[in-house]
Scaffold this active site. Structure first.
Site, PDB file in Angstrom:
ATOM      1  CD  GLU A 187      -1.493   2.367   1.985  1.00 33.90           C
ATOM      2  OE1 GLU A 187      -2.202   3.379   1.921  1.00 33.90           O
ATOM      3  OE2 GLU A 187      -0.427   2.328   2.633  1.00 33.90           O
ATOM      4  CG  ASP A 234      -4.877   2.627   6.388  1.00 35.71           C
ATOM      5  OD1 ASP A 234      -4.015   2.381   7.250  1.00 35.71           O
ATOM      6  OD2 ASP A 234      -4.579   2.926   5.214  1.00 35.71           O
TER       7      ASP A 234
END
Length: 388
Positions: A187, A234
């Site tokens: 990511e 997240d």
């Protein structure tokens, strides 16, 4: 992830056909917390993730092995798949870097390939290359541990539910719902966030699933189509987060999670709450204080969606029509991309609260009331409460 603001179009209607069953107060009270498994030094779930784990490094491989060992050892009914890809990066000097996504799936027994719609619970497990020694506790070791805890908590209830359905002869396709844990690699940007230097794993997985076709008679054409909701966690684990509702088409799911949060707070089960019984007991003034909600936009109306979003692992899926619930604080926690984003700077009450909230959301999505090993009350006691 990087904070971006863009105008995006919203298509489609709210999903009205998905079954969603509230769990009772007794079930919420009985859901186990992670306890010692979230200890930052010795915890079986969290501690092994709290290390540098840049994609393609030994740290990354060790954390991936931790996930594999967890599922094989504790949740053997889950099907594990490793989705591999590689790409050069701005720092790899022309050499390809490997990226490995872990996909853990629990489907109803005897379900045909392509016949199961799934709740996807998602986090990335890689850490940032710089600053040197960066741990990334909120980003995203703690969210990964939350998903492991959620999977373990709902596993036996899923087995009991599907066994009961089979015994009653009600295991038809109308209730063929499964759950996936997606632990994504790559990511983080290696140098500067861009369309090509970020989201390496999620871009590869979304593209592969879009072009992988199920048998012709399947309910869902591709693995991508089978995702009913993509819930991305997240930057979770710092004190006092506020998470917006980003997408109009999944605001209904946001409201469901927000309602669970309200109920957990009302029941005194949120450790970070100023009104948790242990905190009230320590205060001279026993009066209740205002609750600082994590999900503070449940009252948002359709006209209040202006098209803002935060770039993250969901984007390659969102671009292909997948419905997304993005659980990320805005503003970002102050430790974001700082060397202080380590285990010692996690607020453990907040970490445990997120784990409990996400677990309860998964339990309701999978309609698991009555299948946990707790003394439950009738669901009607909670479904009659006013919605947010």
């Amino acid at each position: 992830m990087e904070l971006l603001v863009a105008l995006v179009g919203f298509l489609g209607l709210l999903p009205t056909a998905l079954a969603y069953g509230a769990v009772s107060d007794a079930t919420l009270r009985g859901l186990p917390g992670p306890g010692a498994d979230f200890d930052i030094d010795t915890g079986a779930l969290l501690a092994p993730i709290l290390r540098p784990r840049v994609s393609g490094t030994e740290g990354s491989r060790a954390v991936l092995q931790h996930f594999v060992d967890f599922f094989r050892g504790e949740l053997p009914e889950w099907r594990l798949e490793l989705q591999n890809s590689s790409s050069t990066t701005p720092t790899s000097k022309g050499q390809p870097v490997p990226f490995v996504n872990l996909v853990a799936t629990r489907d109803p027994p005897n379900a045909g390939v392509g016949d199961v719609g799934r709740l996807a619970l998602v986090a990335h497990y890689d850490s940032k290359l710089e600053p040197a020694g960066f741990i990334g506790a909120i980003d995203s070791a703690a969210p990964c541990a939350m998903l492991l805890h959620a999977a373990r908590t709902v596993d036996k209830a899923l087995t009991k539910k599907w066994a009961a359905m089979a015994a009653e002869g009600t295991d038809d396709l109308e209730d063929k719902k499964g759950v996936q844990i997606l632990l994504l690699d790559g990511e983080e940007a290696f140098k500067v966030w861009s369309d090509t230097d970020s989201l390496y794993g999620s871009r590869a997985l979304a593209e592969e699933w879009e072009n992988t076709f199920n048998p012709a008679a399947s309910t869902y054409k591709t693995p991508l189509d089978s995702i009913d909701l993509f819930v991305l966690l997240d930057l979770l684990g710092s004190r006092g987060p506020t998470v917006p509702s980003f997408y109009k088409t999944t605001h209904w799911a946001y409201k469901h999670m927000a309602q669970i949060e309200h109920r957990l707070r009302d029941l005194g089960l949120f450790k970070s709450s100023p009104n948790h019984p242990l905190k009230i007991a320590k205060r001279k003034n026993k009066n209740k204080r205002k609750e600082p909600l994590f999900l503070n936009e449940a009252a948002k109306e359709n006209g209040d969606f202006y098209g803002g979003y935060i770039a993250d692992d969901h984007l390659p899926f969102l671009a292909r029509g997948v419905e997304v619930l993005h659980i990320i604080p805005s503003p970002f926690p102050h430790v974001w991309h700082d060397i202080t984003d380590d285990g010692k700077h996690l607020d453990m009450d907040t970490v445990e609260d997120w784990a409990r909230l996400v677990t309860a959301f998964a339990a309701e999505w999978m309609d698991l009331e009555g299948f946990f090993d707790v003394q439950t009350k009738p669901t009607a006691e909670v479904t009659g409460k006013s919605e947010l």
